[in-house]
Design an enzyme around this catalytic site. Sequence first.
Site, mmCIF file in Angstrom:
data_model
loop_
_atom_site.group_PDB
_atom_site.id
_atom_site.type_symbol
_atom_site.label_atom_id
_atom_site.label_comp_id
_atom_site.label_asym_id
_atom_site.label_seq_id
_atom_site.Cartn_x
_atom_site.Cartn_y
_atom_site.Cartn_z
ATOM 1 N N SER A 133 0.823 -1.200 0.000
ATOM 2 C CA SER A 133 0.000 0.000 0.000
ATOM 3 C C SER A 133 0.858 1.250 0.000
ATOM 4 O O SER A 133 1.953 1.271 0.579
ATOM 5 C CB SER A 133 -0.894 -0.014 1.254
ATOM 6 O OG SER A 133 -1.461 1.242 1.501
ATOM 7 N N TYR A 158 -2.029 -0.322 10.300
ATOM 8 C CA TYR A 158 -2.205 -0.944 8.979
ATOM 9 C C TYR A 158 -0.958 -0.767 8.125
ATOM 10 O O TYR A 158 -0.433 -1.726 7.541
ATOM 11 C CB TYR A 158 -3.422 -0.343 8.276
ATOM 12 C CG TYR A 158 -3.533 -0.729 6.825
ATOM 13 C CD1 TYR A 158 -3.941 -2.009 6.462
ATOM 14 C CD2 TYR A 158 -3.221 0.182 5.815
ATOM 15 C CE1 TYR A 158 -4.034 -2.369 5.123
ATOM 16 C CE2 TYR A 158 -3.318 -0.176 4.485
ATOM 17 C CZ TYR A 158 -3.718 -1.446 4.133
ATOM 18 O OH TYR A 158 -3.805 -1.803 2.807
#
Length: 332
Positions: A133, A158
């Site tokens: 990501s 995350y």
Amino acid sequence: MNTADQRTALVTGGAGFIGSHLVDRLLADGWSVVAVDNFDPFYDPAVKRANIAGHLKSERYRLVEADIRDLDALRGGVGEGPVDVVVHLAAKAGVRPSIEDPAAYQSVNVGGTQAVLDFARERGVPQVVLASSSSVYGVSPDVPWGEDDAVLRPISPYAATKVAAELLGHVYAHLYGMRVVVLRFFTVYGPRQRPDLAIHKFARRMLDGEPIPLFGDGSTRRDYTYVADIVEGVVRTMAYDGSPYEVINLGNNRTVRLSELVEALERALGVEARVERHPEQPGDVPQTWADLERARRLLGYDPQTGIDDGLAHFAAWLRRLREAAPFVGYVP
């Protein structure tokens, strides 16, 4: 490697937003696909069931309902046939929820990645594609972000789990002779986008005449990338045969302000947004912007879809699905 008409891909998260689009493409290209998904209730599992309704009709598709952390379930579900490539998309998603439950994100995104890599190692899979990501760059001010940035500055659990998963990929590539390619996705959108993500959430509220929540002053910027461009990048990565370990950005190389996104949604939907202002949220980064030089050089990656065209496709899909299945609120 199997012959061209017998190639098999294992896709984790294969019932999700990006995963289901990738499976569409692979089946169309003649691949056999084993999709692994646990239908996590982070959002309505009926959404994912709808995503794969067409896939279940193919003789070259098999669904394994399993948690990626369960190595025995992976072994048993995939069976004994050869696997040519693993595309690991499954993860616990979302920056803000990860702040509330960091241990669960660590367990799934790091422990699950290790289980998938162990499966690939045991089975002698030569190629593994790991989804990462843009959040790994965090608050780095040096934009556009390049893969060789020495210091990653994640600001959410995350993002930290994605950094850890990338490093696990490097370890396995180094120790076990498998090629591992990490793809850092930048704000993917399009048909089937998760209902909790901004574009989908804003569009639904706008069509229903409800206000949309804007966090901050609207100046945050994102490198929005249309899902078909991401899928093209993944497919090209599946055939990459360069270095044994690589990290590659997949984005659009253009940034859009949050306020500009709202204006573009108004054009695509033909309705005016009502805005509710909220303070900035912990874990949200001020900007994302992908340097695509490496993706272009190694993959021939060239994103084709600008934000207005992408949102027009998304808006048309959203209107169709709302008319077709209001009881579910979602069809592929």
